[in-house]
Design a protein around this motif. Sequence first.
Motif, PDB file in Angstrom:
ATOM      1  N   SER A 113      -6.949  -1.286   9.820  1.00 19.26           N
ATOM      2  CA  SER A 113      -5.714  -1.711   9.164  1.00 19.26           C
ATOM      3  C   SER A 113      -4.849  -2.507  10.136  1.00 19.26           C
ATOM      4  N   HIS A 114      -4.347  -3.642   9.671  1.00 20.96           N
ATOM      5  CA  HIS A 114      -3.435  -4.482  10.444  1.00 20.96           C
ATOM      6  C   HIS A 114      -2.145  -4.688   9.655  1.00 20.96           C
TER       7      HIS A 114
ATOM      8  N   SER B 107      -6.891   3.352   7.132  1.00 18.72           N
ATOM      9  CA  SER B 107      -8.177   2.683   7.295  1.00 18.72           C
ATOM     10  C   SER B 107      -8.399   2.307   8.754  1.00 18.72           C
TER      11      SER B 107
ATOM     12  N   LEU C 181      -3.025   2.313   5.398  1.00 14.26           N
ATOM     13  CA  LEU C 181      -2.628   2.605   6.778  1.00 14.26           C
ATOM     14  C   LEU C 181      -3.668   3.438   7.520  1.00 14.26           C
TER      15      LEU C 181
ATOM     16  N   LEU D 271       0.366  -4.930   4.791  1.00 16.09           N
ATOM     17  CA  LEU D 271      -0.781  -4.309   5.434  1.00 16.09           C
ATOM     18  C   LEU D 271      -2.052  -4.957   4.880  1.00 16.09           C
ATOM     19  N   THR D 272      -3.058  -5.089   5.727  1.00 13.53           N
ATOM     20  CA  THR D 272      -4.328  -5.655   5.279  1.00 13.53           C
ATOM     21  C   THR D 272      -5.242  -4.604   4.688  1.00 13.53           C
ATOM     22  N   ALA D 273      -4.880  -3.332   4.804  1.00  8.28           N
ATOM     23  CA  ALA D 273      -5.682  -2.223   4.290  1.00  8.28           C
ATOM     24  C   ALA D 273      -4.793  -0.989   4.300  1.00  8.28           C
TER      25      ALA D 273
ATOM     26  N   ARG E  99      -2.682  -4.572  15.038  1.00  6.48           N
ATOM     27  CA  ARG E  99      -3.653  -3.558  14.620  1.00  6.48           C
ATOM     28  C   ARG E  99      -2.996  -2.196  14.764  1.00  6.48           C
TER      29      ARG E  99
ATOM     30  N   CYS F 257     -10.054   3.129   1.504  1.00  2.00           N
ATOM     31  CA  CYS F 257     -10.888   1.981   1.865  1.00  2.00           C
ATOM     32  C   CYS F 257     -11.844   1.617   0.739  1.00  2.00           C
TER      33      CYS F 257
ATOM     34  N   SER G 273       0.933   5.989  -1.644  1.00  2.00           N
ATOM     35  CA  SER G 273      -0.096   5.629  -0.664  1.00  2.00           C
ATOM     36  C   SER G 273      -1.373   6.433  -0.822  1.00  2.00           C
TER      37      SER G 273
ATOM     38  N   TYR H 203       0.822  -1.218   0.000  1.00  3.61           N
ATOM     39  CA  TYR H 203       0.000   0.000   0.000  1.00  3.61           C
ATOM     40  C   TYR H 203       0.854   1.267   0.000  1.00  3.61           C
TER      41      TYR H 203
END
Length: 382
Positions: free
Chosen positions: A173-174, A170, A168, A164-166, A187, A378, A373, A123
């Motif tokens: 985000s994890h 969001s 930063l 990252l899962t999303a 998290r 989202c 980025s 991301y």
Amino acid sequence: MSGLEGWVDLPEGLLHSIVARLGSFPDLLAFAATYPSWRASFSSYPSKSTLLPPLHLQPNVPVCSARPRPFTNSLIPKRSCYVTDLANQGTYMCCQVPLFNGFSNSKYPPSYLDGFSFGAVSYGHLILSNQQRACLVVDVFTGVSVSAPQLPVDGYVLLYYAALTAPLASPNSHLLVNAGGHNFFWRVGSQSWLRRSPRNGTIKQIVVFKGQVFGMDHDRRLYIVHLVPQIRVQKIAVDLDGSMTSKWHLSHPWLVVCGDMLLMVGSQQSSLSTGDAFEAFRLDLSTEPAKWVKVEKLENWAIFISIDQRSQALCCMNPERWGGKSNCVYCYSSKGWTEFELGQPLQGDASTPRVFILFNCGSMLQSMWVVPSMFYSCYDDR
């Protein structure tokens, strides 16, 4: 109403139609910087990260001429990196990546990032780690960083994978890392890590598809990673179609999302050269168990794969609008970027230098594709 107020108050639908027609990263950045209302409209535009090809960053080009540098931040030492925009191949940018040990030339002033090595890019952020079990998430272009708590592992930390899962910013985000033989989740903004690994190994890459986080381990097993109400890793039963001879059919598979397709893309060779080809398989979730189905065409999509296996594969929609080609996988080697038409061996002749691309993982920052980025939100993951 004054003329100025008229421009400020343009409806979001009209602003979105303008965004869709802009043909370069500088144009999109200029649009977002015009008025706060335009920036808000830009932020809410869905899938804007796929409007243009990703930028190509080369960390060890020795000299950057004095060209405009749209991504600058003077708070920490930087290393100049050569950035090529495929949408504007006659020009280039010179960005300032935060200075750390991941560069081959170490003759630079001390930096607070001394001791950190490259772990991944996700991301638009570099993910770094050091021997003190610290992890740092750093924006590639602005240098703005976020520190994670110390990893709960013993000894030297080598990140085998991180993402990252999303975006930063969001709310959920994890940061997922693969270190010490386990997966750890942090998290963003919390004070601790959680260890959550599949029963038979660790997740080595993730993508977000239709709002869900999908992961794959070294053995090509597929998972859904549930982040709420608590982190849980759920295995998905997946069959192969007849064109995938075994789960090891692809030597280095990448997961990548192209619109409504979750794809596994790769080649049968561990390295790529003239005569080799990429294949793609789409995950069909309409059956029980799910199935990987051979894809003959990427339709109006192009895919971009970096040399470092930990870097996420990226994609672009309608590449012809900037001079690219649909149904192609773009890779970079010392010869420059190469277009592999899906399913077709890369052609060469006596007048064409032989292409050779070796994929690897290392602590040094390597040539890679990256999207700034600010081009994520989202909305991109819904």
